[in-house]
Motif scaffolding. Structure first.
Motif, PDB file in Angstrom:
ATOM      1  N   SER A 254       0.828  -1.207   0.000  1.00 22.54           N
ATOM      2  CA  SER A 254       0.000   0.000   0.000  1.00 22.54           C
ATOM      3  C   SER A 254       0.859   1.252   0.000  1.00 22.54           C
ATOM      4  CB  SER A 254      -0.937   0.002   1.213  1.00 22.54           C
ATOM      5  OG  SER A 254      -1.841  -1.082   1.165  1.00 22.54           O
ATOM      6  N   PHE A 255       1.933   1.253   0.785  1.00 21.37           N
ATOM      7  CA  PHE A 255       2.827   2.410   0.803  1.00 21.37           C
ATOM      8  C   PHE A 255       3.549   2.567  -0.530  1.00 21.37           C
ATOM      9  CE2 PHE A 255       3.449   3.158   5.596  1.00 21.37           C
ATOM     10  CZ  PHE A 255       2.714   4.327   5.540  1.00 21.37           C
ATOM     11  N   VAL A 256       4.032   1.473  -1.086  1.00 19.66           N
ATOM     12  CA  VAL A 256       4.746   1.553  -2.359  1.00 19.66           C
ATOM     13  C   VAL A 256       3.822   2.124  -3.432  1.00 19.66           C
ATOM     14  CG1 VAL A 256       5.841   0.211  -4.192  1.00 19.66           C
ATOM     15  CG2 VAL A 256       6.380  -0.272  -1.797  1.00 19.66           C
ATOM     16  N   ALA A 257       2.568   1.654  -3.458  1.00 21.21           N
ATOM     17  CA  ALA A 257       1.611   2.177  -4.429  1.00 21.21           C
ATOM     18  C   ALA A 257       1.329   3.656  -4.187  1.00 21.21           C
ATOM     19  CB  ALA A 257       0.305   1.379  -4.360  1.00 21.21           C
ATOM     20  N   MET A 340       5.006  -9.807   1.748  1.00 21.50           N
ATOM     21  CA  MET A 340       5.367  -8.392   1.586  1.00 21.50           C
ATOM     22  C   MET A 340       6.873  -8.159   1.505  1.00 21.50           C
ATOM     23  SD  MET A 340       2.583  -6.598   1.336  1.00 21.50           S
ATOM     24  CE  MET A 340       1.771  -7.966   0.472  1.00 21.50           C
ATOM     25  N   ALA A 341       7.686  -9.176   1.720  1.00 20.11           N
ATOM     26  CA  ALA A 341       9.144  -8.994   1.699  1.00 20.11           C
ATOM     27  C   ALA A 341       9.658  -8.388   0.389  1.00 20.11           C
ATOM     28  CB  ALA A 341       9.839 -10.334   1.984  1.00 20.11           C
ATOM     29  N   PRO A 342       9.097  -8.720  -0.775  1.00 19.48           N
ATOM     30  CA  PRO A 342       9.614  -8.118  -2.016  1.00 19.48           C
ATOM     31  C   PRO A 342       9.435  -6.604  -2.105  1.00 19.48           C
ATOM     32  CG  PRO A 342       8.376 -10.126  -2.505  1.00 19.48           C
ATOM     33  CD  PRO A 342       8.131  -9.803  -1.064  1.00 19.48           C
ATOM     34  N   TYR A 343       8.586  -6.029  -1.240  1.00 17.81           N
ATOM     35  CA  TYR A 343       8.358  -4.586  -1.304  1.00 17.81           C
ATOM     36  C   TYR A 343       9.352  -3.793  -0.466  1.00 17.81           C
ATOM     37  CZ  TYR A 343       3.940  -5.910  -3.454  1.00 17.81           C
ATOM     38  OH  TYR A 343       2.994  -6.429  -4.301  1.00 17.81           O
ATOM     39  N   LEU A 344      10.266  -4.486   0.202  1.00 25.36           N
ATOM     40  CA  LEU A 344      11.221  -3.791   1.060  1.00 25.36           C
ATOM     41  C   LEU A 344      12.107  -2.846   0.254  1.00 25.36           C
ATOM     42  CD1 LEU A 344      12.688  -3.231   3.697  1.00 25.36           C
ATOM     43  CD2 LEU A 344      14.008  -5.331   3.347  1.00 25.36           C
ATOM     44  N   PRO A 346      11.707  -1.517  -2.891  1.00 27.28           N
ATOM     45  CA  PRO A 346      10.989  -0.352  -3.440  1.00 27.28           C
ATOM     46  C   PRO A 346      10.643   0.686  -2.379  1.00 27.28           C
ATOM     47  CG  PRO A 346      10.099  -2.374  -4.360  1.00 27.28           C
ATOM     48  CD  PRO A 346      11.054  -2.785  -3.285  1.00 27.28           C
ATOM     49  N   LEU A 347      10.274   0.239  -1.180  1.00 24.96           N
ATOM     50  CA  LEU A 347       9.951   1.189  -0.121  1.00 24.96           C
ATOM     51  C   LEU A 347      11.212   1.868   0.399  1.00 24.96           C
ATOM     52  CD1 LEU A 347       7.775   2.450   1.636  1.00 24.96           C
ATOM     53  CD2 LEU A 347       7.978   0.502   3.195  1.00 24.96           C
ATOM     54  N   ARG A 348      12.318   1.134   0.459  1.00 25.80           N
ATOM     55  CA  ARG A 348      13.574   1.716   0.910  1.00 25.80           C
ATOM     56  C   ARG A 348      14.003   2.858  -0.010  1.00 25.80           C
ATOM     57  NH1 ARG A 348      15.566   2.841   5.188  1.00 25.80           N
ATOM     58  NH2 ARG A 348      15.432   0.725   6.025  1.00 25.80           N
ATOM     59  N   ARG A 349      13.685   2.758  -1.278  1.00 27.65           N
ATOM     60  CA  ARG A 349      14.023   3.845  -2.206  1.00 27.65           C
ATOM     61  C   ARG A 349      13.393   5.157  -1.749  1.00 27.65           C
ATOM     62  NH1 ARG A 349      10.836   5.276  -7.374  1.00 27.65           N
ATOM     63  NH2 ARG A 349      11.950   7.149  -8.025  1.00 27.65           N
ATOM     64  N   PHE A 350      12.136   5.129  -1.350  1.00 27.52           N
ATOM     65  CA  PHE A 350      11.451   6.349  -0.922  1.00 27.52           C
ATOM     66  C   PHE A 350      11.894   6.781   0.481  1.00 27.52           C
ATOM     67  CE2 PHE A 350       8.325   4.393  -3.909  1.00 27.52           C
ATOM     68  CZ  PHE A 350       8.376   5.374  -4.890  1.00 27.52           C
ATOM     69  N   ASP A 474      11.168 -18.972   0.016  1.00 23.73           N
ATOM     70  CA  ASP A 474      12.128 -19.516  -0.941  1.00 23.73           C
ATOM     71  C   ASP A 474      11.951 -18.869  -2.306  1.00 23.73           C
ATOM     72  OD1 ASP A 474      13.030 -21.301   1.003  1.00 23.73           O
ATOM     73  OD2 ASP A 474      11.659 -22.892   0.355  1.00 23.73           O
ATOM     74  N   LEU A 475      10.696 -18.777  -2.735  1.00 23.01           N
ATOM     75  CA  LEU A 475      10.413 -18.209  -4.046  1.00 23.01           C
ATOM     76  C   LEU A 475      10.829 -16.746  -4.105  1.00 23.01           C
ATOM     77  CD1 LEU A 475       9.131 -18.598  -6.859  1.00 23.01           C
ATOM     78  CD2 LEU A 475       6.981 -17.811  -5.876  1.00 23.01           C
ATOM     79  N   ALA A 476      10.506 -15.980  -3.052  1.00 28.41           N
ATOM     80  CA  ALA A 476      10.839 -14.561  -3.036  1.00 28.41           C
ATOM     81  C   ALA A 476      12.355 -14.362  -3.124  1.00 28.41           C
ATOM     82  CB  ALA A 476      10.282 -13.900  -1.775  1.00 28.41           C
ATOM     83  N   ALA A 477      13.107 -15.162  -2.365  1.00 27.92           N
ATOM     84  CA  ALA A 477      14.561 -15.033  -2.390  1.00 27.92           C
ATOM     85  C   ALA A 477      15.122 -15.398  -3.762  1.00 27.92           C
ATOM     86  CB  ALA A 477      15.175 -15.924  -1.306  1.00 27.92           C
ATOM     87  N   ALA A 478      14.584 -16.454  -4.368  1.00 26.91           N
ATOM     88  CA  ALA A 478      15.060 -16.871  -5.687  1.00 26.91           C
ATOM     89  C   ALA A 478      14.741 -15.817  -6.744  1.00 26.91           C
ATOM     90  CB  ALA A 478      14.434 -18.214  -6.063  1.00 26.91           C
ATOM     91  N   VAL A 479      13.540 -15.259  -6.687  1.00 26.56           N
ATOM     92  CA  VAL A 479      13.168 -14.212  -7.642  1.00 26.56           C
ATOM     93  C   VAL A 479      14.067 -12.994  -7.489  1.00 26.56           C
ATOM     94  CG1 VAL A 479      11.356 -12.545  -8.224  1.00 26.56           C
ATOM     95  CG2 VAL A 479      10.784 -14.965  -7.955  1.00 26.56           C
TER      96      VAL A 479
END
Length: 637
Positions: A254-257, A340-344, A346-350, A474-479
Motif C-alpha cells: 500500500s505504501f509503495v503504491a 510483503m518482503a519483495p516490497y522492502l 521499493p519502499l527503501r528507495r522512498f 524460498d520463491l521470493a529469495a530466488a526471484v
C-alpha cells in the motif's frame, strides 16, 4: 486507529478464571484480568517472565467460561471446569469448513442479545471478512468483548514505539487505510474487513484522540474508493509535513503504491496544497473536501510557502523523499515479512538509507498472533514476532505432522528453537482448535514466550504429484536473486506470481514476471508508455533468465533441487513475461470480487481459471517452446 495511550477501563465482569491453592477453579478473577483492555510491552514481558503455561491455562478457562452456554460448546460437553487435556481430547482439530454452518446460522440470526446462544457466548458486534486474496473468503464472528483487542494493540504499539523512538514518535501519524463498504447479512449485522473494522472502532470510541494524532480527518475514512482515499491521505500528510512523526499502513504494498502515485501525480497534489483544499474533480463529497480544507489550515499556517517547498523537493526526484519532505518522521511501519518482503527495496528507495522501516504485527481476522518487540533490526523482513499469550489459546503442529489425520499438538511452552510448526488457535469468538494454516519457525524466546517468523501458508505452493515443497520465502529469495540481472539492462521487476503447469510432463512451475524500465530520477520521467515497457521486455533473454531463476530456486530449496535433479519429478521451471498493467488488472479484478484493497496480497500461486485467464491473455514471451500460456506472443525465446 491512532497510536496513542488508552487508559485502562474497568475489567469486564461475569466470568471467573483463577485457580485456588488446591488447583481447583475458584473463579474469583474477572475476564478483564485475562483479556485486559490495555496491555503494554511491560505487561507482555511480565507474562513472559511469570510463565506462559499458566497464562494459557487461564485463557482457555476464560474462553470456555464465556461460551459454555452456547449450543456449540454444550455439544462437546465442555465448560469452564474442563482442563487443557480434556479440551484437547474432546474437541477435534478443525478448519473453517467445520464452523461454516454454525457461522452461517449466526449470520442469519437477528441479534438482540436475548436470543439463544449458538456459537458465541458474547453478543456479536459484526463479522470479519478475510481478505480473499489467497483463498476463498470466510466470515469470522467478532464479539463485543473481542473488540478489546483493538485497545490492547493501540497501547502495545504505542509503548513499543515509545521505547525505541521516544514518546514524541506517537504525536502525529499518517494512517493509510483503505475503507470498504460493510456488507449487510441476513440477520441484520454487517460483515467487514479487519483493518476497516478496527479503524472504525477507533474512530467511534476515541474521536478526540484520533483528531489529535492522525493527519487525516475522520471524514476521509468514509471514502470507499481506494484511489480517492489514498490521494486524500497523501494530501493531508503533505499539509502536515512539519508535524508528522510516523507513517503506518497494513501492508508494504500500500505504501509503495501510494508513493508511486505521489511520484506520478505530485503536481496536482502541490496545487491542492497551494489552494488549501482538494480539487472537486478528485473528490466529489463536499463534506470530505470541507473537512480536508479545515485540517490543512490547522496543520499549516502558510500553505502557499509549503507548496513552493514541496515543489522544489519533488523536482529533485523521489529517492529518499520521506525524510526530505517529512523531517520529523521517526519510522515507517507496515508488514514487510512473508508475501510483503519483495516490497522492502521499493519502499527503501522512498525512505532513504537511514529512516527505520519496521514491521510490528503478525495477525489475522481470527486473532492477533504476535508482535515485534525489537524494532532495532536494519532488516524488517527478518522480524521475529513474540506470540501474544492472551489473544488466544495456542497450539502448534510440528510441520512434519501437518499431513497427518490427527496430529499431536504442542503448547506454547513446548516449542523448540529452530523447528517449524503450523499455528492452531482457540479464540474468544467461537473458533476452537482452528488450524490457521500458517507455518512459522521458532527463532528464539523472550523468557518463556516463543519468538516466531512467518514461513509460508500451508499448501500455497505445493505441486500435486511431486514431493518437494517450495515456500513463499524460498520463491521470493530466488526471484530477487534472478531479478538482479535486470538492473544492468535498465529494467526492474514490478511483480511476480506462479502457476502450476500440470499439462507439462513432468509438471513444472510457471513464474510470471512483469517488468518495466527503470524510471529516471528527474520528476518528469516516471510514467512510461506501455509500448516502451513492451519494447524493454522484448530485449530480454527470457530463456537465460529462466535458467538463472531455476538455479536460484534449487539453491534456496533442497527438496526442489532433489525433485529436479535426482528424482526427475519436476521439469525446469518456465518464465513468462506479461504485459504492462497485468498485475493492476489482477488487483482490480480481486477488489471487484470482494477483496479489500488495503489487505490485498498478490497471490503467489494462481489456481482458479478466472485468474489464470488474466495471465493467459497477457503473456508476451515464454522461456518454454511448449508453453501453454503463449497465445499471441513468443514461446521459447
Amino acid at each position: 486507529m491512532a497510536s496513542h495511550r488508552v487508559d485502562a477501563e474497568q475489567p469486564e465482569a461475569g466470568v471467573s478464571t483463577s485457580q485456588g491453592a488446591s488447583g481447583a477453579p475458584d473463579f474469583n478473577t474477572s475476564i478483564g484480568e485475562v483479556r485486559p483492555p490495555a496491555y503494554s510491552i511491560d505487561d507482555l514481558e511480565r507474562d513472559a517472565k511469570e510463565g506462559v503455561q499458566e497464562v494459557q491455562r487461564r485463557v482457555l478457562t476464560a474462553i470456555l467460561a464465556l461460551n459454555e452456554n452456547t449450543e456449540y460448546l454444550r455439544s462437546y460437553g465442555l465448560d469452564r471446569s474442563s482442563s487443557v487435556e480434556r479440551f484437547k481430547a474432546a474437541h477435534p482439530l478443525t478448519t473453517y469448513g467445520h464452523f461454516k454452518p454454525w457461522v452461517e446460522r449466526e449470520a442469519s440470526n437477528f441479534h438482540t442479545g436475548s436470543e439463544p446462544k449458538i456459537l458465541c457466548g458474547e453478543k456479536i458486534a459484526h463479522f470479519l471478512l478475510t481478505s480473499g486474496s489467497t483463498d476463498s473468503r470466510k466470515l469470522i464472528p467478532e464479539t463485543e468483548g473481542s473488540l478489546t483487542r483493538a485497545t490492547r494493540l493501540i497501547v502495545l504499539a504505542a509503548s513499543i514505539f515509545t521505547r525505541f523512538f521516544g514518546a514524541e514518535s506517537n504525536a502525529y501519524a499518517l494512517r493509510l487505510v483503505n475503507m470498504t463498504r460493510p456488507q449487510p447479512l441476513p440477520g441484520g449485522l454487517q460483515a467487514m474487513h479487519l483493518v476497516p473494522a478496527l479503524t472504525r472502532f477507533g474512530l467511534d470510541k476515541f474521536p478526540d484522540a484520533v483528531s489529535r494524532t492522525m493527519s487525516s480527518p475522520a471524514e476521509v475514512f468514509t471514502l470507499f474508493d481506494a484511489e480517492q482515499a489514498a490521494y486524500c491521505h497523501m494530501l493531508c500528510a503533505l499539509a502536515g509535513a512539519k508535524k508528522l512523526t510516523q507513517m503506518r499502513t497494513s501492508f508494504a504494498a500500500s505504501f509503495v503504491a501510494a508513493f508511486h502515485t505521489l511520484e506520478r501525480d505530485w503536481r496536482g497534489l502541490v496545487e491542492d496544497v497551494r489552494s488549501g483544499g482538494v480539487n472537486a474533480a478528485r473528490v466529489g463529497s463536499e463534506e470530505v473536501r470541507a473537512a480536508i480544507a479545515t485540517r490543512m489550515a490547522r496543520d499549516c499556517e502558510d500553505l502557499k510557502s509549503l507548496a513552493d517547498e514541496l515543489e522544489a523537493e519533488f523536482q529533485k526526484g523521489f529517492d529518499g523523499i520521506i525524510p526530505r519532505v517529512w523531517p520529523k518522521v521517526k519510522f515507517v511501519e507496515c508488514i514487510l515479512t512473508g508475501p510483503m518482503a519483495p516490497y522492502l527495496e521499493p519502499l527503501r528507495r522512498f525512505a532513504g538509507p537511514y529512516l527505520p522501516l519496521v514491521t510490528l504485527t503478525y495477525g489475522s481476522s481470527e486473532a492477533f498472533v504476535g508482535i515485534n518487540v525489537d524494532l532495532s533490526s536494519p532488516d524488517p523482513s527478518t522480524a521475529r514476532y513474540t506470540v501474544l499469550p492472551r489473544e488466544a489459546f495456542w497450539e502448534f503442529i510440528p510441520v512434519e505432522a501437518t499431513g497427518s489425520e490427527s496430529p499431536t499438538t504442542l503448547g506454547l511452552h513446548e516449542l523448540e528453537v529452530g523447528r517449524c510448526y503450523e499455528v492452531v488457535l482457540t479464540n474468544y469468538g467461537g473458533l476452537y482448535r482452528y488450524r490457521l494454516e500458517d507455518i512459522v519457525k521458532v527463532e528464539a524466546h523472550l523468557h518463556s514466550l516463543p519468538q516466531i517468523s512467518f514461513q509460508y501458508r500451508r499448501g500455497v505452493l505445493a505441486i500435486q504429484g511431486a514431493s518437494e515443497h517450495v515456500t513463499e520465502r524460498d520463491l521470493a529469495a530466488a526471484v530477487a536473486d534472478a531479478a538482479a540481472a535486470l538492473a544492468p539492462r535498465a529494467l526492474r521487476l514490478v511483480e511476480y506470481t506462479t502457476a502450476i503447469d500440470m499439462e507439462c510432463r513432468p509438471p513444472r512451475y510457471t513464474v510470471f514476471w512483469e517488468v518495466e524500465p527503470l524510471p529516471g530520477n528527474a520528476a518528469g520521467r516516471v510514467e512510461l508508455p506501455a509500448e516502451n515497457q513492451e519494447e524493454a521486455s522484448a530485449s530480454l533473454d527470457v530463456a537465460e533468465l529462466a535458467d538463472a531463476l531455476d538455479r536460484a530456486v534449487q539453491a534456496q530449496n533442497a527438496s526442489y533441487d532433489m525433485s529436479r535433479s535426482v528424482k526427475k519429478e519436476l521439469s525446469k521451471l518456465e518464465l513468462c513475461v506479461v504485459r504492462a498493467g497485468t498485475f493492476d488488472e489482477l488487483f482490480r479484478y480481486k477488489v471487484a470480487q470482494g477483496a479489500h484493497a488495503g489487505q490485498y496480497k498478490v497471490p503467489r500461486c494462481l489456481k482458479t481459471e478466472d485468474v489464470l485467464g488474466i495471465f493467459r491473455r497477457n503473456v508476451q514471451r515464454s522461456s518454454a517452446p511448449d508453453s501453454q500460456w503463449v497465445t499471441g506472443g513468443q514461446g521459447g525465446s
